[in-house]
Design a protein around this motif. Sequence first.
Motif, PDB file in Angstrom:
ATOM      1  N   SER A   1     -31.108 -36.776  23.736  1.00  0.00           N
ATOM      2  CA  SER A   1     -31.723 -36.984  22.420  1.00  0.00           C
ATOM      3  C   SER A   1     -30.907 -37.903  21.523  1.00  0.00           C
ATOM      4  O   SER A   1     -31.249 -38.076  20.348  1.00  0.00           O
ATOM      5  CB  SER A   1     -31.918 -35.627  21.735  1.00  0.00           C
ATOM      6  OG  SER A   1     -32.749 -34.795  22.505  1.00  0.00           O
ATOM      7  N   GLY A   2     -29.832 -38.460  22.050  1.00  0.00           N
ATOM      8  CA  GLY A   2     -29.052 -39.420  21.269  1.00  0.00           C
ATOM      9  C   GLY A   2     -27.766 -38.885  20.701  1.00  0.00           C
ATOM     10  O   GLY A   2     -27.155 -39.524  19.837  1.00  0.00           O
ATOM     11  N   PHE A   3     -27.316 -37.729  21.190  1.00  0.00           N
ATOM     12  CA  PHE A   3     -26.061 -37.156  20.717  1.00  0.00           C
ATOM     13  C   PHE A   3     -24.942 -37.412  21.722  1.00  0.00           C
ATOM     14  O   PHE A   3     -25.172 -37.529  22.927  1.00  0.00           O
ATOM     15  CB  PHE A   3     -26.209 -35.644  20.504  1.00  0.00           C
ATOM     16  CG  PHE A   3     -27.109 -35.275  19.359  1.00  0.00           C
ATOM     17  CD1 PHE A   3     -26.669 -35.376  18.051  1.00  0.00           C
ATOM     18  CD2 PHE A   3     -28.396 -34.823  19.595  1.00  0.00           C
ATOM     19  CE1 PHE A   3     -27.494 -35.042  16.994  1.00  0.00           C
ATOM     20  CE2 PHE A   3     -29.243 -34.478  18.549  1.00  0.00           C
ATOM     21  CZ  PHE A   3     -28.783 -34.590  17.243  1.00  0.00           C
ATOM     22  N   GLU A   4     -23.721 -37.477  21.186  1.00  0.00           N
ATOM     23  CA  GLU A   4     -22.538 -37.601  22.024  1.00  0.00           C
ATOM     24  C   GLU A   4     -21.521 -36.570  21.573  1.00  0.00           C
ATOM     25  O   GLU A   4     -21.729 -35.862  20.584  1.00  0.00           O
ATOM     26  CB  GLU A   4     -21.945 -39.015  21.912  1.00  0.00           C
ATOM     27  CG  GLU A   4     -21.532 -39.396  20.497  1.00  0.00           C
ATOM     28  CD  GLU A   4     -21.066 -40.830  20.381  1.00  0.00           C
ATOM     29  OE1 GLU A   4     -21.221 -41.576  21.364  1.00  0.00           O
ATOM     30  OE2 GLU A   4     -20.540 -41.184  19.319  1.00  0.00           O
ATOM     31  N   ALA A   5     -20.421 -36.472  22.307  1.00  0.00           N
ATOM     32  CA  ALA A   5     -19.345 -35.536  21.952  1.00  0.00           C
ATOM     33  C   ALA A   5     -19.890 -34.126  21.756  1.00  0.00           C
ATOM     34  O   ALA A   5     -19.519 -33.416  20.827  1.00  0.00           O
ATOM     35  CB  ALA A   5     -18.607 -36.008  20.699  1.00  0.00           C
ATOM     36  N   VAL A   6     -20.789 -33.709  22.658  1.00  0.00           N
ATOM     37  CA  VAL A   6     -21.359 -32.361  22.573  1.00  0.00           C
ATOM     38  C   VAL A   6     -20.316 -31.345  23.029  1.00  0.00           C
ATOM     39  O   VAL A   6     -19.700 -31.509  24.084  1.00  0.00           O
ATOM     40  CB  VAL A   6     -22.623 -32.248  23.449  1.00  0.00           C
ATOM     41  CG1 VAL A   6     -23.231 -30.859  23.319  1.00  0.00           C
ATOM     42  CG2 VAL A   6     -23.636 -33.324  23.085  1.00  0.00           C
TER      43      VAL A   6
ATOM     44  N   ILE B   1     -23.398 -35.137  12.074  1.00  0.00           N
ATOM     45  CA  ILE B   1     -23.117 -33.968  12.906  1.00  0.00           C
ATOM     46  C   ILE B   1     -24.331 -33.045  12.960  1.00  0.00           C
ATOM     47  O   ILE B   1     -25.026 -32.841  11.961  1.00  0.00           O
ATOM     48  CB  ILE B   1     -21.879 -33.199  12.386  1.00  0.00           C
ATOM     49  CG1 ILE B   1     -21.519 -32.043  13.344  1.00  0.00           C
ATOM     50  CG2 ILE B   1     -22.082 -32.694  10.967  1.00  0.00           C
ATOM     51  CD1 ILE B   1     -20.228 -31.333  12.986  1.00  0.00           C
ATOM     52  N   PHE B   2     -24.597 -32.515  14.149  1.00  0.00           N
ATOM     53  CA  PHE B   2     -25.652 -31.525  14.352  1.00  0.00           C
ATOM     54  C   PHE B   2     -24.999 -30.248  14.849  1.00  0.00           C
ATOM     55  O   PHE B   2     -24.212 -30.262  15.799  1.00  0.00           O
ATOM     56  CB  PHE B   2     -26.674 -32.027  15.366  1.00  0.00           C
ATOM     57  CG  PHE B   2     -27.717 -31.009  15.741  1.00  0.00           C
ATOM     58  CD1 PHE B   2     -28.422 -30.320  14.772  1.00  0.00           C
ATOM     59  CD2 PHE B   2     -28.002 -30.757  17.077  1.00  0.00           C
ATOM     60  CE1 PHE B   2     -29.390 -29.377  15.121  1.00  0.00           C
ATOM     61  CE2 PHE B   2     -28.979 -29.832  17.437  1.00  0.00           C
ATOM     62  CZ  PHE B   2     -29.673 -29.140  16.460  1.00  0.00           C
TER      63      PHE B   2
ATOM     64  N   ALA C   1     -22.662 -31.475  17.909  1.00  0.00           N
ATOM     65  CA  ALA C   1     -22.845 -32.769  18.546  1.00  0.00           C
ATOM     66  C   ALA C   1     -22.855 -33.844  17.478  1.00  0.00           C
ATOM     67  O   ALA C   1     -23.203 -33.588  16.329  1.00  0.00           O
ATOM     68  CB  ALA C   1     -24.155 -32.793  19.333  1.00  0.00           C
ATOM     69  N   ILE C   2     -22.445 -35.040  17.865  1.00  0.00           N
ATOM     70  CA  ILE C   2     -22.385 -36.177  16.936  1.00  0.00           C
ATOM     71  C   ILE C   2     -23.455 -37.195  17.325  1.00  0.00           C
ATOM     72  O   ILE C   2     -23.606 -37.535  18.494  1.00  0.00           O
ATOM     73  CB  ILE C   2     -20.997 -36.847  16.976  1.00  0.00           C
ATOM     74  CG1 ILE C   2     -19.894 -35.826  16.653  1.00  0.00           C
ATOM     75  CG2 ILE C   2     -20.949 -38.023  15.996  1.00  0.00           C
ATOM     76  CD1 ILE C   2     -19.959 -35.227  15.268  1.00  0.00           C
TER      77      ILE C   2
END
Length: 224
Positions: free
Chosen positions: A202-207, A144-145, A221-222
């Motif tokens: 950048s490679g994140f999903e579910a933002v 997670i970010f 984001a995940i």
Amino acid sequence: MAKDFNSQYVVDGYDEHIRKLIPGYEIVHQQIRALLKTYVDEYAHVLIVGCGTGYELGHLVQLFPDWTFTATELSQNMLDKARHHIHALNASHRVEFVLGDVDQLKTDQSYDAALSILVTHFVAYLEKPKFFKAISSRLKSQGIFITFDLTKIKSEQELQTLKYLCEANGLTPSQAAVMLERLEDDFYPLSEQETFEQLKASGFEAVQGFTQILFYQGYMAIKA
């Protein structure tokens, strides 16, 4: 004039001043800690990008006694204050402090979560894709970010609204005027749409957004 985060005067007054600049500052951090408790495992290695004086890091080392941390900071004086704070909590053995940017971290270390709180809006527009990708590349899959930053202000009315809110929260009129000047010198805010696009690129999903205080917004984001 841009604020000098290497100034000892600025560092010593940061924790008090930031609470006047950002109403609800404590509540934002409470939300971040709740997200971490929900999404991150009991034994985790967490990256703090721009740890500042170590305020949030201090809470995390106490709340999550089985976690380890890597904390980056560009200001030596900020990093020294954070290091002193964590030492006072007897948690120095659980934190690796790094003077430098995310790009300077070891590439063979991956993290379960990463935080960038009130940092990304200082990253120049052309550098933001590189910044986000550097964080993404060091996160584990499904890591997670969490980021919380100023977003793009579109009008004079929005600027005045932010000024009045900060004055109501404790800034003097002269301090509020300096804050508005700094928005031109120090900040490179993205719109909500631009934030979503850059995180996904950048490679994140579910933002998704998780909080908002006027024009300050938090996103999680995940890592895909």
